[in-house]
Design a protein around this motif. Structure first.
Motif, PDB file in Angstrom:
ATOM      1  N   GLN A 134      32.525 -31.408 -44.734  1.00 52.28           N
ATOM      2  CA  GLN A 134      32.269 -32.837 -44.890  1.00 52.28           C
ATOM      3  C   GLN A 134      30.826 -33.140 -44.501  1.00 52.28           C
ATOM      4  O   GLN A 134      30.314 -32.590 -43.517  1.00 52.28           O
ATOM      5  N   TYR A 135      30.184 -34.000 -45.264  1.00 49.52           N
ATOM      6  CA  TYR A 135      28.837 -34.460 -44.962  1.00 49.52           C
ATOM      7  C   TYR A 135      28.907 -35.977 -44.823  1.00 49.52           C
ATOM      8  O   TYR A 135      29.308 -36.657 -45.764  1.00 49.52           O
ATOM      9  N   ARG A 136      28.535 -36.473 -43.648  1.00 52.72           N
ATOM     10  CA  ARG A 136      28.601 -37.915 -43.411  1.00 52.72           C
ATOM     11  C   ARG A 136      27.228 -38.437 -43.023  1.00 52.72           C
ATOM     12  O   ARG A 136      26.518 -37.832 -42.215  1.00 52.72           O
ATOM     13  N   SER A 137      26.884 -39.581 -43.579  1.00 55.16           N
ATOM     14  CA  SER A 137      25.621 -40.231 -43.265  1.00 55.16           C
ATOM     15  C   SER A 137      25.780 -41.049 -41.990  1.00 55.16           C
ATOM     16  O   SER A 137      26.776 -41.750 -41.808  1.00 55.16           O
ATOM     17  N   LEU A 138      24.805 -40.933 -41.117  1.00 56.18           N
ATOM     18  CA  LEU A 138      24.766 -41.706 -39.878  1.00 56.18           C
ATOM     19  C   LEU A 138      23.466 -42.501 -39.887  1.00 56.18           C
ATOM     20  O   LEU A 138      22.386 -41.918 -40.027  1.00 56.18           O
ATOM     21  N   GLU A 139      23.562 -43.812 -39.740  1.00 57.84           N
ATOM     22  CA  GLU A 139      22.370 -44.654 -39.770  1.00 57.84           C
ATOM     23  C   GLU A 139      22.460 -45.686 -38.665  1.00 57.84           C
ATOM     24  O   GLU A 139      23.509 -46.289 -38.450  1.00 57.84           O
ATOM     25  N   GLY A 140      21.337 -45.871 -37.970  1.00 59.26           N
ATOM     26  CA  GLY A 140      21.261 -46.884 -36.929  1.00 59.26           C
ATOM     27  C   GLY A 140      19.920 -46.864 -36.245  1.00 59.26           C
ATOM     28  O   GLY A 140      19.276 -45.822 -36.161  1.00 59.26           O
ATOM     29  N   SER A 141      19.481 -48.031 -35.782  1.00 62.97           N
ATOM     30  CA  SER A 141      18.204 -48.185 -35.066  1.00 62.97           C
ATOM     31  C   SER A 141      17.026 -47.599 -35.843  1.00 62.97           C
ATOM     32  O   SER A 141      16.071 -47.101 -35.257  1.00 62.97           O
ATOM     33  N   GLY A 142      17.119 -47.600 -37.179  1.00 61.16           N
ATOM     34  CA  GLY A 142      16.038 -47.071 -38.005  1.00 61.16           C
ATOM     35  C   GLY A 142      16.151 -45.597 -38.323  1.00 61.16           C
ATOM     36  O   GLY A 142      15.412 -45.075 -39.151  1.00 61.16           O
ATOM     37  N   GLY A 143      17.077 -44.886 -37.675  1.00 60.49           N
ATOM     38  CA  GLY A 143      17.256 -43.462 -37.939  1.00 60.49           C
ATOM     39  C   GLY A 143      18.256 -43.217 -39.058  1.00 60.49           C
ATOM     40  O   GLY A 143      19.190 -43.990 -39.244  1.00 60.49           O
ATOM     41  N   VAL A 144      18.020 -42.147 -39.813  1.00 57.58           N
ATOM     42  CA  VAL A 144      18.931 -41.759 -40.892  1.00 57.58           C
ATOM     43  C   VAL A 144      19.205 -40.261 -40.749  1.00 57.58           C
ATOM     44  O   VAL A 144      18.276 -39.440 -40.804  1.00 57.58           O
ATOM     45  N   TYR A 145      20.474 -39.922 -40.576  1.00 57.73           N
ATOM     46  CA  TYR A 145      20.901 -38.547 -40.336  1.00 57.73           C
ATOM     47  C   TYR A 145      22.078 -38.199 -41.226  1.00 57.73           C
ATOM     48  O   TYR A 145      22.774 -39.076 -41.730  1.00 57.73           O
ATOM     49  N   THR A 146      22.326 -36.897 -41.363  1.00 58.22           N
ATOM     50  CA  THR A 146      23.542 -36.391 -41.983  1.00 58.22           C
ATOM     51  C   THR A 146      24.155 -35.382 -41.031  1.00 58.22           C
ATOM     52  O   THR A 146      23.453 -34.487 -40.532  1.00 58.22           O
ATOM     53  N   ILE A 147      25.459 -35.524 -40.788  1.00 55.72           N
ATOM     54  CA  ILE A 147      26.181 -34.559 -39.966  1.00 55.72           C
ATOM     55  C   ILE A 147      27.126 -33.789 -40.882  1.00 55.72           C
ATOM     56  O   ILE A 147      27.751 -34.363 -41.776  1.00 55.72           O
ATOM     57  N   ALA A 148      27.178 -32.473 -40.682  1.00 58.34           N
ATOM     58  CA  ALA A 148      28.075 -31.615 -41.447  1.00 58.34           C
ATOM     59  C   ALA A 148      29.117 -31.049 -40.477  1.00 58.34           C
ATOM     60  O   ALA A 148      28.771 -30.578 -39.389  1.00 58.34           O
ATOM     61  N   TYR A 149      30.380 -31.102 -40.887  1.00 58.42           N
ATOM     62  CA  TYR A 149      31.479 -30.589 -40.071  1.00 58.42           C
ATOM     63  C   TYR A 149      32.639 -30.213 -40.981  1.00 58.42           C
ATOM     64  O   TYR A 149      32.653 -30.553 -42.169  1.00 58.42           O
ATOM     65  N   ARG A 150      33.612 -29.558 -40.396  1.00 59.07           N
ATOM     66  CA  ARG A 150      34.880 -29.348 -41.108  1.00 59.07           C
ATOM     67  C   ARG A 150      35.988 -29.405 -40.052  1.00 59.07           C
ATOM     68  O   ARG A 150      35.750 -29.256 -38.864  1.00 59.07           O
TER      69      ARG A 150
END
Length: 154
Positions: A134-150
């Protein structure tokens, strides 16, 4: 003689009741547990000028926030286009949940001058077991990230 037959009948009935109870317990559904396996964190845009001091917490079954990454440091430096392995978090017991449960993963930026900034969160469910990564977008306080997990069966 009648007393012996009565005692024998009572003992037999008690034994049958006990066996029935044990058989019912043996047929009870086992707890179906899974584990969130964290893989990778990618920074597409840091929230601060030069870099973020990132760490991840998970909400446990009691609603408590438990830090799971990085495992051996307070935070991990992240900047635009940085990719970090999350595998050192995978021994944490807070990543285990029931197939019918959910946990929230939250990415934070450590801030020494004010409260920590929330960089995003995502809900992970136990029912995601056996799915693709799974790839999920994380956004907040101006930051943009993607976390990968299963999520895997244990």
């Amino acid at each position: 003689m009648l007393g012996t037959k009565t005692r024998l009948a009572t003992a037999t009935a008690l034994a049958l009741t006990t066996l029935t109870a044990l058989a019912g317990a043996a047929q009870a559904a086992p707890v179906d547990q899974v584990r969130i396996e964290l893989l990778e964190l990618t920074c597409h845009q840091q929230s601060e000028g030069d870099h973020d001091e990132a760490y991840i917490k998970i909400t446990d079954a009691n609603g408590n926030q438990i830090k799971v990454w990085p495992g051996s440091a307070k935070y991990q430096t992240m900047g635009t286009n940085y990719v970090r392995s999350l595998t050192d978090a995978n021994g944490n017991a807070a990543l285990v949940l029931g197939r019918d449960q959910a946990r929230t993963l939250t990415l934070w930026d450590d801030d020494t001058t004010s409260g920590d900034d929330k960089l995003g969160a995502t809900l992970v469910t136990g029912s995601e077991a056996d799915a693709e990564i799974q790839y999920r977008s994380l956004e907040g306080s101006g930051g943009v990230y993607t976390i990968a997990y299963r999520v895997i069966d244990i």
